[in-house]
Design a protein around this motif. Sequence first.
Motif, PDB file in Angstrom:
ATOM      1  N   ASP A 104       5.040   5.497  -3.000  1.00  0.00           N
ATOM      2  CA  ASP A 104       4.726   6.818  -3.523  1.00  0.00           C
ATOM      3  C   ASP A 104       4.886   7.930  -2.494  1.00  0.00           C
ATOM      4  OD1 ASP A 104       2.710   5.892  -1.935  1.00  0.00           O
ATOM      5  OD2 ASP A 104       1.069   6.593  -3.222  1.00  0.00           O
ATOM      6  N   ALA A 105       5.264   7.609  -1.269  1.00  0.00           N
ATOM      7  CA  ALA A 105       5.360   8.634  -0.228  1.00  0.00           C
ATOM      8  C   ALA A 105       6.626   9.462  -0.404  1.00  0.00           C
ATOM      9  CB  ALA A 105       5.353   7.982   1.154  1.00  0.00           C
ATOM     10  N   PRO A 106       6.614  10.751  -0.020  1.00  0.00           N
ATOM     11  CA  PRO A 106       7.847  11.547  -0.031  1.00  0.00           C
ATOM     12  C   PRO A 106       8.905  10.895   0.848  1.00  0.00           C
ATOM     13  CG  PRO A 106       5.926  12.943   0.332  1.00  0.00           C
ATOM     14  CD  PRO A 106       5.450  11.529   0.438  1.00  0.00           C
ATOM     15  N   LEU A 107      10.152  11.083   0.479  1.00  0.00           N
ATOM     16  CA  LEU A 107      11.251  10.485   1.238  1.00  0.00           C
ATOM     17  C   LEU A 107      11.455  11.258   2.535  1.00  0.00           C
ATOM     18  CD1 LEU A 107      13.661   8.604   1.618  1.00  0.00           C
ATOM     19  CD2 LEU A 107      15.025  10.202   0.240  1.00  0.00           C
ATOM     20  N   ARG A 108      11.388  10.564   3.640  1.00  0.00           N
ATOM     21  CA  ARG A 108      11.633  11.200   4.922  1.00  0.00           C
ATOM     22  C   ARG A 108      13.128  11.418   5.107  1.00  0.00           C
ATOM     23  NH1 ARG A 108       9.105   7.209   8.997  1.00  0.00           N
ATOM     24  NH2 ARG A 108       9.562   8.914  10.432  1.00  0.00           N
ATOM     25  N   LEU A 109      13.493  12.497   5.748  1.00  0.00           N
ATOM     26  CA  LEU A 109      14.896  12.863   5.922  1.00  0.00           C
ATOM     27  C   LEU A 109      15.297  12.951   7.386  1.00  0.00           C
ATOM     28  CD1 LEU A 109      15.131  15.674   3.216  1.00  0.00           C
ATOM     29  CD2 LEU A 109      15.929  13.314   3.020  1.00  0.00           C
ATOM     30  N   SER A 110      14.382  12.601   8.280  1.00  0.00           N
ATOM     31  CA  SER A 110      14.706  12.648   9.702  1.00  0.00           C
ATOM     32  C   SER A 110      14.290  11.343  10.341  1.00  0.00           C
ATOM     33  CB  SER A 110      13.989  13.818  10.387  1.00  0.00           C
ATOM     34  OG  SER A 110      12.584  13.672  10.270  1.00  0.00           O
ATOM     35  N   VAL A 111      14.956  11.004  11.427  1.00  0.00           N
ATOM     36  CA  VAL A 111      14.707   9.744  12.115  1.00  0.00           C
ATOM     37  C   VAL A 111      13.864  10.018  13.344  1.00  0.00           C
ATOM     38  CG1 VAL A 111      15.760   7.804  13.322  1.00  0.00           C
ATOM     39  CG2 VAL A 111      16.867   8.756  11.296  1.00  0.00           C
ATOM     40  N   ALA A 112      12.683   9.411  13.404  1.00  0.00           N
ATOM     41  CA  ALA A 112      11.813   9.504  14.575  1.00  0.00           C
ATOM     42  C   ALA A 112      11.602   8.092  15.097  1.00  0.00           C
ATOM     43  CB  ALA A 112      10.478  10.148  14.205  1.00  0.00           C
ATOM     44  N   ARG A 113      12.291   7.767  16.157  1.00  0.00           N
ATOM     45  CA  ARG A 113      12.223   6.398  16.666  1.00  0.00           C
ATOM     46  C   ARG A 113      10.988   6.160  17.526  1.00  0.00           C
ATOM     47  NH1 ARG A 113      17.559   4.164  16.178  1.00  0.00           N
ATOM     48  NH2 ARG A 113      19.079   5.759  15.685  1.00  0.00           N
ATOM     49  N   THR A 114      10.528   7.193  18.226  1.00  0.00           N
ATOM     50  CA  THR A 114       9.398   7.005  19.134  1.00  0.00           C
ATOM     51  C   THR A 114       8.532   8.242  19.137  1.00  0.00           C
ATOM     52  OG1 THR A 114      10.672   7.878  21.000  1.00  0.00           O
ATOM     53  CG2 THR A 114      10.688   5.488  20.691  1.00  0.00           C
ATOM     54  N   GLY A 115       7.304   8.063  19.640  1.00  0.00           N
ATOM     55  CA  GLY A 115       6.443   9.189  19.947  1.00  0.00           C
ATOM     56  C   GLY A 115       5.711   9.748  18.750  1.00  0.00           C
TER      57      GLY A 115
ATOM     58  N   PRO B   3      33.017   6.732  22.217  1.00  0.00           N
ATOM     59  CA  PRO B   3      32.205   5.501  22.131  1.00  0.00           C
ATOM     60  C   PRO B   3      31.074   5.663  21.128  1.00  0.00           C
ATOM     61  CG  PRO B   3      31.750   6.686  24.168  1.00  0.00           C
ATOM     62  CD  PRO B   3      32.938   7.357  23.543  1.00  0.00           C
ATOM     63  N   PRO B   4      30.804   4.630  20.333  1.00  0.00           N
ATOM     64  CA  PRO B   4      29.718   4.705  19.346  1.00  0.00           C
ATOM     65  C   PRO B   4      28.362   4.643  20.030  1.00  0.00           C
ATOM     66  CG  PRO B   4      30.647   2.498  19.378  1.00  0.00           C
ATOM     67  CD  PRO B   4      31.487   3.320  20.307  1.00  0.00           C
ATOM     68  N   PRO B   5      27.293   5.092  19.343  1.00  0.00           N
ATOM     69  CA  PRO B   5      25.946   4.985  19.919  1.00  0.00           C
ATOM     70  C   PRO B   5      25.611   3.534  20.255  1.00  0.00           C
ATOM     71  CG  PRO B   5      25.945   6.375  17.962  1.00  0.00           C
ATOM     72  CD  PRO B   5      27.295   5.737  18.025  1.00  0.00           C
ATOM     73  N   ALA B   6      24.965   3.345  21.386  1.00  0.00           N
ATOM     74  CA  ALA B   6      24.706   1.986  21.865  1.00  0.00           C
ATOM     75  C   ALA B   6      23.601   1.284  21.092  1.00  0.00           C
ATOM     76  CB  ALA B   6      24.360   2.025  23.352  1.00  0.00           C
ATOM     77  N   ASP B   7      22.679   2.047  20.484  1.00  0.00           N
ATOM     78  CA  ASP B   7      21.505   1.419  19.870  1.00  0.00           C
ATOM     79  C   ASP B   7      21.566   1.351  18.358  1.00  0.00           C
ATOM     80  OD1 ASP B   7      21.394   4.122  19.492  1.00  0.00           O
ATOM     81  OD2 ASP B   7      19.238   4.307  19.864  1.00  0.00           O
TER      82      ASP B   7
ATOM     83  N   PRO C 195       7.615   4.985  13.793  1.00  0.00           N
ATOM     84  CA  PRO C 195       8.983   4.812  14.299  1.00  0.00           C
ATOM     85  C   PRO C 195       9.866   4.123  13.270  1.00  0.00           C
ATOM     86  CG  PRO C 195       7.364   4.157  15.950  1.00  0.00           C
ATOM     87  CD  PRO C 195       6.618   4.353  14.655  1.00  0.00           C
ATOM     88  N   VAL C 196      11.126   4.499  13.264  1.00  0.00           N
ATOM     89  CA  VAL C 196      12.088   3.937  12.327  1.00  0.00           C
ATOM     90  C   VAL C 196      12.877   2.836  13.034  1.00  0.00           C
ATOM     91  CG1 VAL C 196      14.140   4.425  10.950  1.00  0.00           C
ATOM     92  CG2 VAL C 196      12.283   6.088  11.042  1.00  0.00           C
ATOM     93  N   PRO C 197      12.908   1.615  12.497  1.00  0.00           N
ATOM     94  CA  PRO C 197      13.685   0.552  13.147  1.00  0.00           C
ATOM     95  C   PRO C 197      15.173   0.865  13.084  1.00  0.00           C
ATOM     96  CG  PRO C 197      12.877  -0.161  10.997  1.00  0.00           C
ATOM     97  CD  PRO C 197      12.233   1.157  11.271  1.00  0.00           C
ATOM     98  N   PRO C 198      15.963   0.309  13.995  1.00  0.00           N
ATOM     99  CA  PRO C 198      17.398   0.623  14.037  1.00  0.00           C
ATOM    100  C   PRO C 198      18.118   0.380  12.718  1.00  0.00           C
ATOM    101  CG  PRO C 198      16.741  -0.497  16.046  1.00  0.00           C
ATOM    102  CD  PRO C 198      15.551  -0.539  15.132  1.00  0.00           C
ATOM    103  N   TRP C 199      17.729  -0.665  11.971  1.00  0.00           N
ATOM    104  CA  TRP C 199      18.447  -0.975  10.738  1.00  0.00           C
ATOM    105  C   TRP C 199      18.239   0.087   9.668  1.00  0.00           C
ATOM    106  CZ3 TRP C 199      15.416  -1.195   6.489  1.00  0.00           C
ATOM    107  CH2 TRP C 199      14.080  -1.571   6.630  1.00  0.00           C
TER     108      TRP C 199
END
Length: 333
Positions: free
Chosen positions: A246-257, A151-155, A262-266
């Motif tokens: 101008d910010a460095p490109l982030r390579l990890s997803v932090a949705r909360t905390g 099953p794919p991720p729900a979110d 936080p990164v939106p689902p899209w």
Amino acid sequence: MHDAHDDHAFMSAALTAHTPALGRITVHPTPVATAPASLAHDLLRSLNKHLLPGNEEAAHWAGGTDTAWRVVAAWTTALHIGHVIVTRAHRISSRHFEHLFALRELTGIHLTLLCHGPLPPALASALAFLPHHDVHTLDGARRAVSAPLPPPPADRYAWWEAATHIPPHADEPGFIQPTHHPLDHSRLAAAGRRLGRTLLALPAGGRLPPEPDHATVLLVHRLHTRVAHPLHAAALAQRVVTGRSDAPLRLSVARTGGGDLPVPPWAADLISAAGRFAELDGRPPGRQSMQLAPWDRRAVDEAAHICGLFERQVLNRSQARSNPPRTRAHPKE
């Protein structure tokens, strides 16, 4: 899957099995395209990623075979693709088979090859050393292309539903990169008149609502379909989320905390693909961010143009044109 008599029912079963929402895509190779990168481009199109005419930076990296296939591997992982079906496999080249099998090893996909004729020697030789299952009947083929998947991720964001005009319309709406303050609508309208297109405001940087508004949805669809390189797509997504270029490109997803935005689902899949590409490209795993190379920054600017995302400076230029500097009067002697 062996379709010795080129029965259309086999092809129909394979094409019907294309269900990206379930993690399964069907790739129909471009006829007579034998360049090693051409099948990678076909895979990208099956993932709803397009190489648009006139995008010089994209044409540069997409012409490199290794880079194009690393891009495919990054998207395959980030978009949770578990099954890839390739039709007309009896016509693809030995180099294509090498890259397909490498993709299988890198991503763990289930790979189904539909041959509508005798097996090419390169494939027959490879199968002698690879675990595989042969299917010769239509019923067996239908079962093979509809095998259950995890099953794919729900979110996750429904990236497969992204629909936008390819190539772009000259008069389609554009967007101003988010600011941290509300935009003046008169300045927005003036800039739109100067550019000859409607300009839409996006939510303020760092204050995106949980669900994207209408303008953001339009732009997000373009990011998901018009920007095939994951680093460039993620960099544009970050501009929309933060309002910064101008910010460095982030390579990890932090949705909360934490203090991280936080990164939106899209945007999550775009950033995940960027992180995976960075690893495949030889960067140390686990890195949280990176500075883009000059050529990548140029590519991001070009991708922004293709998506209709304008820097805030267009508002200032419009204001300067509508309010020319006044000539200072000389004091009386």
